[in-house]
Design an enzyme around this catalytic site. Structure first.
Site, PDB file in Angstrom:
ATOM      1  CB  CYS A  55      46.761  30.391  34.035  1.00  0.00           C
ATOM      2  SG  CYS A  55      47.234  31.720  32.346  1.00  0.00           S
ATOM      3  CB  CYS A  58      46.950  30.760  29.951  1.00  0.00           C
ATOM      4  SG  CYS A  58      48.579  30.878  31.227  1.00  0.00           S
ATOM      5  CB  CYS A 391      40.311  49.311  53.017  1.00  0.00           C
ATOM      6  SG  CYS A 391      41.876  49.767  54.460  1.00  0.00           S
ATOM      7  CB  CYS A 394      40.529  51.297  56.342  1.00  0.00           C
ATOM      8  SG  CYS A 394      41.884  51.470  54.826  1.00  0.00           S
TER       9      CYS A 394
END
Ligand SMILES: *[C@@H]1O[C@H](CO)[C@@H](O)[C@H](O)[C@H]1NC(C)=O
Ligand SMILES: *[C@@H]1O[C@H](CO)[C@@H](O)[C@H](O)[C@H]1NC(C)=O
Length: 492
Positions: A55, A58, A391, A394
């Site tokens: 991560c 992290c 998008c 879209c």
């Protein structure tokens, strides 16, 4: 930071007993299912990070966490971590939902960690957790105590059981995660603070350094507000990790967009401090890295090639007020602009594409400058697709939206429209903002209401929605069967 804190008993002894709990030179304890309970349960106070090795957040936290662990060692506050890939069971038992998750443990009981992910913030937060809500301050540690955090609130000469005493203590209990509180009824301490009688002083490591609180008819709300207002630097840097702190205050936010490399940065900021002071508690002033957050500037309609720039954002109303970009961000210009803004003399900036010379599609192109005229037309229901050019959903919807509009082309009481919500702002007349694309909303004729479309994108569902929600009656919607386009043509 030579503050004497109430000591967390026995932690070191516990850790000494768990051999190999830290790796190499690290001050952070590595916990496993075998030692978790032994270490965490007896501890009066500790911080545990649940992480995953892959991560990114992290990894970014790791050096900060290590540094904080080193600093907190002298205060007997321990920092530990659990690798949730290796120790999945420990993490699921502790309800870890994402990485990293930080939890404060007191005798094995967990509560969420509420500080920042920077070493300074971790040290400050955990130190406060280790102290009683109000520390007893003595002549010998008064000077150190005042300087032991960015903001320290001291009470002098308060008599137990008075209203002021109760107000101070209940406020301290509520705000203990955020600030250090101390008190003393020693007359020599009060004297060195330069106060007489019951007094409350806010000490801070920035700006004017000290605020004497007016204790007359002070209650918990007014003390909390006074502390919150005075503990934010007049003009601090804002970033993603503390944006919400400003947002929750509800105050308009005035930004100075700066290039952090600009040698005159401090000078620009200092020059505007008297204005920030004048509007303290009414407008929050900040500066922001205009190079890193150039997109945020654009979103605030502050389109400049060169910083500094100045813009006010009214977060509650969703309005933005960029200062004329041709004007230098000088004390004089900003003072005038802020004054006009606070007198309601500045119109919010509304970004708009040009009004189309002619409409070529059945789904008409809506732009901010024509929004009110088209949308709040009492004769027509208006169904709008708010989209973004990038998008994918879209793009897929576009031909279907056009087909829907075509199928209603003879319906004089319904407008189907599309608006590029990245190139146009929602005007001040309208109280929503668009957070995902596409967003479909219907504005029934004769109202100021907006109804969200949340169904699937099939023509049948869209038609059904229009029929159920429109403010006008239409012949096309009269029949009970959801009509196919072909069918509808026959009817008309
Ligand atoms: C807010 O964050 C910025 C960096 O993004 C930092 O420089 C500043 O000190 C922070 N301010 C507060 C009050 O936490
Ligand atoms: C709209 O009316 C025109 C003229 O009567 C007709 O040619 C057209 O097919 C109608 N469109 C629809 C979708 O019903």
């Amino acid at each position: 930071m030579k503050l004497k804190i109430s000591v967390v008993a026995g932690l070191l002894a516990v850790f000494a007993g768990v051999a190999g709990a830290t790796d190499g030179n690290s001050n952070v304890l590595q916990l496993t299912k075998d030692n978790f309970d032994h270490v965490v349960k007896p501890a009066d106070l500790m911080l545990v990070e649940f992480y995953a090795p892959w991560c990114g957040h992290c990894k970014a936290l790791a050096p900060q966490y290590e540094e904080a662990a080193g600093q907190l060692k002298s205060k007997d506050i321990s920092l530990a971590k659990v690798d949730c890939v290796e120790e999945a069971q420990v993490c699921s038992e502790n309800d870890v939902g994402g990485y990293p998750t930080l939890k404060v443990f007191r005798k094995g009981l967990a509560s969420p960690y509420g500080g920042t992910r920077k070493s300074e913030g971790i040290v400050s937060y955990m130190t406060k957790q280790s102290l009683p809500p109000v520390s007893q301050v003595t002549p010998s540690n008064h000077d150190d105590f005042k300087q032991s955090d960015k903001v320290v609130i001291m009470a002098y000469n308060l008599k137990p059981n008075t209203d002021l005493y109760k107000t101070f203590h209940s406020t301290a209990t509520n705000l203990r995660d955020n600030y250090l509180f101390g008190e003393s009824d020693d007359s020599s301490v009060a004297k060195s603070a330069g106060v007489s009688g019951p007094s409350i002083v806010i000490y801070k490591s920035f700006d004017e350094g000290r605020n004497d609180v007016n204790t007359k008819s002070l209650d918990e709300n007014s003390l909390t507000e006074t502390i919150n207002i005075n503990s934010i630097p007049l003009i601090d840097e804002i970033g993603p990790e503390n944006f919400s702190r400003y947002a929750t205050s509800g105050l308009p936010l005035a930004y100075i967009f700066e290039n952090p490399e600009d040698p005159k940065l401090a000078q620009h900021v200092d020059e505007l401090k008297p204005i920030a002071e004048e509007y303290k508690g009414k407008i929050s002033f900040v500066w922001i890295d205009g190079v890193k957050f150039v997109e945020h500037g654009k979103a605030l309609n502050l389109i400049k090639d060169e910083w500094p720039g100045f813009v006010i954002q009214d977060l509650q109303a969703g309005h933005k007020y960029p200062m004329d970009i041709t004007k230098p961000v000088s004390k004089k210009n900003v003072a005038q602009f802020v004054k006009d803004f606070s007198n309601g003399k500045v119109e919010p900036s509304v970004k708009s594409e040009a009004i189309p010379a002619e409409q070529t599609d059945s789904a008409i192109t809506l732009v901010a400058d024509q929004f009110d005229e088209i949308v709040y037309n009492n004769e027509k229901d208006v169904f709008v697709e708010f989209y973004a050019p990038w998008c994918g959903h879209c793009k897929r919807l576009a031909p279907e939206w056009e087909a829907l509009a075509q199928s209603y082309e003879n319906d004089s009481s319904l407008t189907i429209a599309k608006m590029d919500a990245t190139a146009n702002d929602i005007p001040p007349s309208t109280k929503f903002s668009i957070s995902s694309f596409p967003t479909l909303k219907l504005q029934p004729a004769g109202t100021k209401e907006w109804i969200d479309y949340e169904g699937d994108r099939s023509p049948e569902s869209l038609r059904e929605f229009i029929k159920d929600n429109r403010g006008t009656k239409s012949a096309t919607d009269g029949d009970k069967e959801a009509p196919h386009n072909e069918h509808k043509k026959d009817e008309l």
